[in-house]
Design an enzyme around this catalytic site. Structure first.
Site, PDB file in Angstrom:
ATOM      1  N   ASP A  56       0.819  -1.214   0.000  1.00 45.96           N
ATOM      2  CA  ASP A  56       0.000   0.000   0.000  1.00 45.96           C
ATOM      3  C   ASP A  56       0.854   1.266   0.000  1.00 45.96           C
ATOM      4  O   ASP A  56       0.676   2.148  -0.829  1.00 45.96           O
ATOM      5  CB  ASP A  56      -0.812   0.038   1.319  1.00 45.96           C
ATOM      6  CG  ASP A  56      -2.297  -0.130   1.092  1.00 45.96           C
ATOM      7  OD1 ASP A  56      -2.770   0.193   0.003  1.00 45.96           O
ATOM      8  OD2 ASP A  56      -2.965  -0.581   2.034  1.00 45.96           O
ATOM      9  N   THR A 137      -7.460  -5.395  -0.102  1.00 50.29           N
ATOM     10  CA  THR A 137      -6.316  -5.813   0.728  1.00 50.29           C
ATOM     11  C   THR A 137      -6.442  -7.282   1.167  1.00 50.29           C
ATOM     12  O   THR A 137      -5.458  -7.994   1.241  1.00 50.29           O
ATOM     13  CB  THR A 137      -6.195  -4.914   1.970  1.00 50.29           C
ATOM     14  OG1 THR A 137      -7.453  -4.881   2.628  1.00 50.29           O
ATOM     15  CG2 THR A 137      -5.810  -3.510   1.595  1.00 50.29           C
ATOM     16  N   HIS A 227     -19.139  -6.717   3.340  1.00 43.36           N
ATOM     17  CA  HIS A 227     -19.264  -5.556   2.462  1.00 43.36           C
ATOM     18  C   HIS A 227     -20.582  -5.549   1.694  1.00 43.36           C
ATOM     19  O   HIS A 227     -20.748  -4.803   0.739  1.00 43.36           O
ATOM     20  CB  HIS A 227     -18.094  -5.491   1.465  1.00 43.36           C
ATOM     21  CG  HIS A 227     -16.785  -5.197   2.137  1.00 43.36           C
ATOM     22  ND1 HIS A 227     -15.590  -5.167   1.479  1.00 43.36           N
ATOM     23  CD2 HIS A 227     -16.504  -4.928   3.449  1.00 43.36           C
ATOM     24  CE1 HIS A 227     -14.619  -4.876   2.323  1.00 43.36           C
ATOM     25  NE2 HIS A 227     -15.140  -4.739   3.525  1.00 43.36           N
TER      26      HIS A 227
END
Ligand code: AMP
Ligand code: MG
Length: 340
Positions: A56, A137, A227
């Site tokens: 990242d 991720t 999600h």
């Protein structure tokens, strides 16, 4: 590089913002891929997120540094900042990040790397870039799908989008070791893909599927149950009479697959665990243009346009619906019917 011609129009490779987006995302995605190969081991425990943190930070440093070199006045809104990385306890991680960044900028110091990451700490404005250095991720840690996602937004409209997907090839899922995809969309110039590791390679136009039969619509969905709203999703599947198996994966790689015609329907429903969740702009900007320029449609769950003028989050929208366009109205009707 030449002009990618074809029936769907062409990409203007003389535009320096377009070529910047292509090369910065390619570089960052290949770097993230290297971090994944070097640091993500089978033995990794689920709680150890350090490899993805390294990727990242390194990816954001590279994309931001290239932007500042080419367009010193450009504004970048990135997901990460270097605050945590500058702490004493993180010195080993910072050394790792710097090591990977140095494979591209060999004289980069640790201080440079932190400063470059923080170039992404600007506020959204009239015209700005937004970056998710590693979207997905969890997929990154599972050695599955993830994407480097970069978009240029002007007056709330996405103008240029680039997705670097190391484990997607020509619109299909591939295993580690495949060539990966770079996906590019430019407003009014189409959605295109090229092999991630072949900068001189052919560009292929992406086009959504022509499927009009909702019962044959293929669902693309997040790998993370948290999600979405699984119970409402089941009801939508029933309502639409969908008989196909959903393709589950992390990140905006899903939007590349939708654009490539590998699925028709993507519902980002509101998870009951986070009813007030608002989408982050860097999670949707690049993918949304990739879908639209491939002939698809994207809106929120109420059919409203995604409004990228509200800062770092899509404050005026609720979830996301992306489709091949042909099934959009029926999908919206299903959302209303089940009150999702
Ligand atoms: P995906 O891989 O499609 O599940 O999307 C990954 C992105 O979902 C991450 O980058 C997060 O920013 C975002 N995310 C985190 N929490 C939620 C949530 N409750 N609902 C929707 N998206 C979320
Ligand atoms: Mg993300």
């Amino acid at each position: 590089m030449g002009i990618a011609g074809g029936e769907m129009g062409m990409i203007d490779f003389n535009n320096s913002e377009i070529t910047y987006a292509i090369e910065a995302v390619r570089e960052a995605a290949l770097l993230a891929d290297k971090v994944q190969r070097d640091l993500v081991s089978e033995a990794l425990t689920k709680e150890d997120r350090s490899p993805v943190t390294v990727a990242d930070f390194a990816a954001q440093a590279v994309v931001a540094k290239r932007l500042a070199d080419i367009f010193p006045d450009a504004i970048l809104v990135g997901e990460e900042d270097s605050k945590a990385l500058r702490e004493e306890a993180e010195s080993a991680r910072l050394a790792q990040v710097a090591h990977f960044v140095q494979t591209i900028f060999d004289s980069a110091s640790q201080e440079d790397v932190c400063d470059w990451i923080d170039l992404g700490g600007q506020r959204p404005s009239k015209r700005f870039w937004t970056l998710d250095p590693v979207d997905g991720t969890k997929g990154f840690l599972r050695k599955e799908q993830y994407a480097v996602a970069l978009a240029l937004i002007e007056d709330g409209q996405v103008q240029i989008a680039a997705l670097g997907c190391p484990h997607i090839s020509k619109g299909r899922k591939v295993e580690i070791g495949g060539e990966g995809s770079l996906v590019l969309a430019v407003r009014d110039q189409g959605s295109w893909t090229q092999a991630l590791n072949k900068p001189e390679g052919k560009w292929t136009a992406l086009q959504v599927s022509a499927q009009e039969d909702r019962t044959r619509g293929r669902l693309l969905r997040s790998a993370e149950a948290a999600h979405t709203d699984l119970s409402a999703l089941d009801k939508i599947i029933q309502h639409l009479g969908i008989g196909t198996e959903a393709l589950r994966m992390d990140s905006q790689a899903k939007y590349s697959l939708l654009a490539a015609g590998e699925g028709e329907l993507l519902f980002r429903l509101i998870s009951p665990k986070s009813p007030d969740y608002k989408e982050k702009i860097w999670d949707q900007a690049a993918g949304s243009l990739v879908v639209e320029e491939a002939g698809g449609r994207i809106s929120d769950l109420d059919g409203l346009e995604l409004d990228f003028r509200q800062g770092r989050r899509l404050e005026n929208n609720r979830g996301v619906l992306a489709t091949n366009g042909l099934l959009h109205e029926e999908a919206l009707a299903a959302i209303r019917a089940v009150k999702a």
